[in-house]
Structure formats: structure tokens, C-alpha cells
Motif scaffolding. Structure first.
Motif: not given
Length: 377
Positions: A212-226
Motif C-alpha cells: 500500500f505504497t506508491a513506487p518511485d517510477n513506473v515505465i510502460m510502452p505507450v501507443g494510444a496511452g491506456s
């Protein structure tokens, strides 16, 4: 708080949720008005799927179409000095993260009486809508580019969908779907806002994954952005509910050969910027003109994140490196792993920080291409 509604983010116009729609009266994409978020006490712990967070949805969905989607593992791996957690969303029923959005979108539409849907997709979205449509007793028609991976087309056919392959670039499938939307409800994962209400479960799940904590960074592949917008919506709700003290930095990874979000972000604008588009092995993010560009740029800026554009050889190198750690991923997902090195070199992420990398799909769906790529690398 007022009852949730559809909202046109460009002019603030509201529309009721109880009438099926996929766009504004002016033909623009919609969102859902901001929601208050939930606490850990609102999680339905007896449910082992993303429906454990159903209290965070804008409406009660009484009979969801569900096949156990969500609750995917986050696996820590060494990546030089970094120790990223790879969120393996290929463990969803149709082997991609798209099931998160589809389960909520189709469940909601079926509750409103929609029994037949149209979708355009380069592959994973079409496979997902086909599967959940079959599970929910809904008729499905999919429009896909003629260049779509045969494995993904096979999935759509297996689920009983009517599949129409469309010649030309990816956006021509969308244009044809909009033309056909007068005959069958256009349940597009890029247009219909309830899809993002499903992908926001990524944020809730990551929050729960890490105590129940947030990470520092989230990386994701992005096209349409969902995935990007879903994470932004979910983490903003958690912040509004007082469950986290800051938003994680969100980073969008795109193939350099088709990187409109990176082009605009690098230019400091939220409007399209001219950049050459070429064929890419990361077909899942090959979208030249993303509908929600303005909202994506806002999400990146508000979170303090950014963008990375990965050349094709960088995607192949990350694909091979992931395989050597035991992770067989789609080329589209490998771009997010490749972004780790770029972001570390920039100083945007650091070894002491907790970084999550969203792996959106399995390499099984592109096994032939991957064999060629790794055999030649």
C-alpha cells in the motif's frame, strides 16, 4: 460529490453514464469525471481479480464478465545497478494487459443492454474484446490492419469474432470502424472511457503489491496511452483518498520509428509535432496520431515523468536481454525495458528507487518475429 458522468476534457461538457456512447456530440474522446478513490478497507479481498477494486468504479456493475484478470505478478530482476520490478501483465486471460480495460468496458456496456460491439485493433485489443465478448454472450466484429500478427488474428477467430482485415496504416482500421459505428456499437479501447476505468487497476494493484505504497517510477510502452492514463487516473485517486503521499513518476516508452508522444513532450507542447514515421517491430505502439495526446502529456508532466524513444536495435537488445533473464516478451514491451538504460543514464531514475516496468504482452504472440530478430542479433 456529484454523480459520476462522462466529461469532454476539452470543454467540460457532461453526459450521463446510463446512455451508451463512445464519444462526445462533437466526435471527441471522453473521460469520466474525477472519482474520490478508495482505501485498503474497500478492497474485496475475497476476490482474486482486479474486481477486488470494484468499489473504485464510477458505477456498480452487478454481473461482471470476468475470467480472473488482474493480480499479475511483479517480478524483481537485476538490470545492472537497477533492481526493477517487471509487472507481468501477460498473465491476463488473453495474454495482454488489455483484458483489464475490456472486462470493465464490456461488463458495463452489457449491463446497459449492448449485445454487439465493434472494435479496431492492431492485435491485443481485438483478441481481448473477442474473448470477453464470447464470455459475455456478445457479438463481436474486429477491424484489424492487414499486417497484424497471424497469432493475434487466430485468437480473434478462435473466440468467434467476425474479423475484417483492413489494408493501409493502423489509423485506417479506426477510420473504417468509425464509418461502421452507425450499424454496431463502437466499443473501442481507445475511445470508450470505461476502458481506462479498467486499466486504472494497474495503479491500485501496484499500490497493493508494495504494501500500500506508491513506487518511485513506473515505465510502460505507450501507443494510444491506456496504460499511462489508467495509471495516472488510479494513482491520482489514491492520492485524493489519502492513501499515498505523492504520485509516482510515469515514463512513456515508444519506438523511435513511431514516437509522437515523445516528439511532443520533447518539444514542450501537447499538440502534434512532425516526426518521421517508419515501420517498427513494436507494432502494439505504432499509433501515429494518438487520440488522447493532450491528456498523456498532462499526465507525464503532472507526475514529473517523461518519455523515451527507443531505436529498433535497442528494442531487439532489450528483447534478448529479457529472454536471458527468463522473460519472453513482445517487442512492444521490450521498449519499456530498454527505457531503463536511457532513464538511468539521464539520471531520471536511480538504483535506490523502486521502479516498476509494465510488461504488457507475451512474446508467444510474436514468436515467429522474435525468432527472426534474436536469430539475427
Amino acid at each position: 460529490m456529484p454523480s459520476p458522468s462522462y466529461i469532454d476534457p476539452l470543454n467540460g461538457k457532461l453526459y450521463p453514464l446510463d446512455i451508451p456512447r463512445w464519444c462526445s456530440d462533437e466526435g471527441k474522446p471522453l473521460l469520466i469525471t474525477p472519482l474520490p478513490g478508495i482505501s485498503r478497507d474497500d478492497i474485496d479481498r475475497a476476490t482474486r481479480s482486479l474486481w477486488r477494486y470494484r468499489a473504485a468504479l464510477p458505477v456498480e456493475i452487478r454481473q461482471p464478465i470476468t475470467m480472473g484478470e488482474g493480480c499479475t505478478p511483479a517480478v524483481e530482476k537485476a538490470w545492472d545497478e537497477l533492481r526493477p520490478h517487471f509487472k507481468l501483465d501477460w498473465f491476463n486471460p488473453t495474454a495482454s494487459f488489455k483484458d483489464r480495460g475490456t472486462t470493465v468496458m464490456l461488463s458495463f456496456l452489457r449491463q446497459l443492454g449492448v449485445d454487439a460491439v465493434l472494435e479496431d485493433s492492431s492485435g491485443n485489443g481485438g483478441a481481448s474484446v473477442s474473448a470477453y465478448g464470447a464470455a459475455g454472450g456478445m457479438r463481436v466484429r474486429i477491424l484489424a490492419p492487414a499486417t497484424t500478427s497471424p497469432m493475434k488474428v487466430a485468437q480473434m477467430h478462435a473466440f468467434g469474432a467476425e474479423v475484417q482485415l483492413v489494408e493501409g496504416p493502423r489509423e485506417e482500421s479506426e477510420a473504417e470502424a468509425i464509418r461502421q459505428s452507425k450499424q454496431i456499437f463502437y466499443s473501442s479501447h481507445n475511445w470508450q472511457p470505461f476502458f481506462l476505468q479498467g486499466t486504472k487497476s494497474l495503479a491500485y494493484e501496484i499500490w497493493e503489491d508494495f504494501g500500500f505504497t506508491a513506487p518511485d517510477n513506473v515505465i510502460m510502452p505507450v501507443g494510444a496511452g491506456s496504460s499511462l492514463l489508467g495509471c495516472h487516473i488510479g494513482f491520482k485517486e489514491l492520492f485524493a483518498a489519502g492513501q499515498i503521499t505523492r504520485l509516482p513518476r510515469l515514463f512513456a516508452a515508444q519506438p523511435l520509428n513511431c514516437s509522437p508522444v515523445d516528439a511532443s513532450f520533447a518539444a514542450g507542447v501537447d499538440t502534434p509535432v512532425e516526426r518521421a514515421v517508419r515501420k517498427t517491430i513494436a507494432e502494439g505502439t505504432a499509433i501515429k496520431h494518438p487520440l488522447r495526446l493532450k491528456q498523456m502529456i498532462a499526465a507525464l508532466k503532472e507526475s514529473g515523468g517523461g518519455t523515451v524513444a527507443i531505436p529498433e536495435d535497442g528494442i531487439v537488445a532489450a528483447l534478448k536481454r529479457l529472454a536471458q533473464t527468463g522473460l519472453f516478451v513482445e517487442p512492444t514491451s521490450a521498449s519499456a525495458a530498454a527505457a531503463l538504460d536511457v532513464l538511468k543514464a539521464r539520471g531520471a531514475i536511480r538504483p535506490a528507487e523502486r521502479t516498476v516496468v509494465i510488461i504488457s504482452g507475451t512474446g508467444i504472440k510474436a514468436a515467429g518475429l522474435i525468432t527472426e530478430l534474436l536469430g539475427a542479433s
